[in-house]
Scaffold this motif. Structure first.
Motif, PDB file in Angstrom:
ATOM      1  N   ASP A 171      -0.539   7.159 -10.060  1.00  0.00           N
ATOM      2  CA  ASP A 171      -1.607   6.653 -11.035  1.00  0.00           C
ATOM      3  C   ASP A 171      -0.792   5.694 -11.786  1.00  0.00           C
ATOM      4  N   LYS A 220       0.829  -1.200   0.134  1.00  0.00           N
ATOM      5  CA  LYS A 220      -0.049   0.129  -0.069  1.00  0.00           C
ATOM      6  C   LYS A 220       0.824   1.359   0.046  1.00  0.00           C
ATOM      7  N   GLN A 225       0.439   2.675  -9.844  1.00  0.00           N
ATOM      8  CA  GLN A 225      -0.630   1.737  -9.308  1.00  0.00           C
ATOM      9  C   GLN A 225      -1.125   0.716 -10.699  1.00  0.00           C
ATOM     10  N   ASP A 245      -1.560  -0.993  -4.572  1.00  0.00           N
ATOM     11  CA  ASP A 245      -2.707  -0.046  -4.023  1.00  0.00           C
ATOM     12  C   ASP A 245      -2.102   1.310  -3.710  1.00  0.00           C
ATOM     13  N   VAL A 246      -2.408   2.313  -4.679  1.00  0.00           N
ATOM     14  CA  VAL A 246      -1.729   3.573  -4.739  1.00  0.00           C
ATOM     15  C   VAL A 246      -3.019   4.482  -4.216  1.00  0.00           C
ATOM     16  N   GLN A 247      -2.788   5.686  -3.260  1.00  0.00           N
ATOM     17  CA  GLN A 247      -3.826   6.616  -3.033  1.00  0.00           C
ATOM     18  C   GLN A 247      -3.124   7.814  -3.065  1.00  0.00           C
TER      19      GLN A 247
END
Length: 252
Positions: free
Chosen positions: A233, A37, A236, A242-244
């Motif tokens: 983006d 993450k 990911q 899982d990239v935010q």
């Protein structure tokens, strides 16, 4: 993905060895050996770290990290609280400063061009492909009012516009995200119609008026928000992580 694999991937992508910087680029604070993450953001503030902890992140990737040139070596106060939180929660901190400004696709300058519909024509510093300031042009000349409205809409904040006496239409433009206002003279010397950056200095007004060039200051944070997001983006998509992206508001 292991921490070492992730760092190698980022370094191969952003190539920090190509440019001299004011801080170390890459892994700044070591954390978990395994990365699943990832949180991306503009600056490694306490607020961003808290959000990363809440999201159970293994790594944070930012534009503004720590250990800047000429800052104190002492780890106390605000810096102690930030680093302590990272170490306590085993979170890796990766930071890429100028490499994230100049990347031709994911960089802050490239993303500004995309947002503002500017066709990039090359570096502002002629002959330097790694120039942190770039230049380009609009498909058709536009008024300063129209460009102001476009900046405000795309970046979500009110920009500062300093008009030259001629208030001429704008066809050519140069820009540098963040604190790049001092490049305005170089842009004016090349006969460019306008210059855009994040910050403004007292002398910038005089340069704009006396060298007949429009100047737009759109905020340091606002002009550097989109590189970190684009990088996240991309990671990911390419690495299936899982990239935010988390945007911590900053009016400056």
């Amino acid at each position: 993905m292991t921490r070492n694999e992730f760092e190698r991937y980022l370094n191969n992508l952003l190539k920090p060895e190509q440019i001299k910087d004011f801080c170390p680029n890459g892994l700044q604070v070591q954390g978990s050996e395994t990365i699943n993450k990832v949180i991306t953001g503009v600056t490694a503030t306490q607020a961003l770290i808290v959000r990363a902890i809440e999201e159970n992140a293994d790594a944070i990737v930012v534009h503004h990290g720590y250990f800047w040139k000429n800052e104190s070596y002492v780890i106390r106060g605000m810096k102690h609280q930030r680093i302590k939180a990272l170490l306590t929660h085993d979170i890796n901190l990766f930071a890429y400063h100028l490499p994230l400004d100049i990347h031709p696709v994911l960089g802050n300058n490239a993303q500004l061009a995309k947002l503002l519909a500017i066709n990039t024509t090359g570096p502002l510093e002629l002959g330097n492909p790694l120039s942190v300031a770039v230049q380009g042009e609009f498909s058709q000349a536009i008024s300063a009012l129209n460009l102001t409205e476009r900046i405000n809409m795309q970046l979500g904040r009110e920009c500062l516009h300093i008009a030259p006496p001629s208030n001429k239409p704008i066809k050519t433009i140069a820009w540098c995200s963040g604190g790049g206002q001092n490049y305005i003279e170089l842009a004016a010397e090349q006969g460019i119609d306008a210059f855009l950056s994040g910050e403004v200095s007292e002398q910038t007004t005089h340069v704009a008026r006396e060298m007949d060039i429009h100047f737009f200051a759109a905020g340091h944070h606002a002009t550097e928000r989109y590189g970190a997001k684009a990088l996240g983006d991309y990671l990911q998509k390419e690495l299936s992580l899982d990239v935010q992206f988390i945007d911590i508001d900053n009016p400056v």
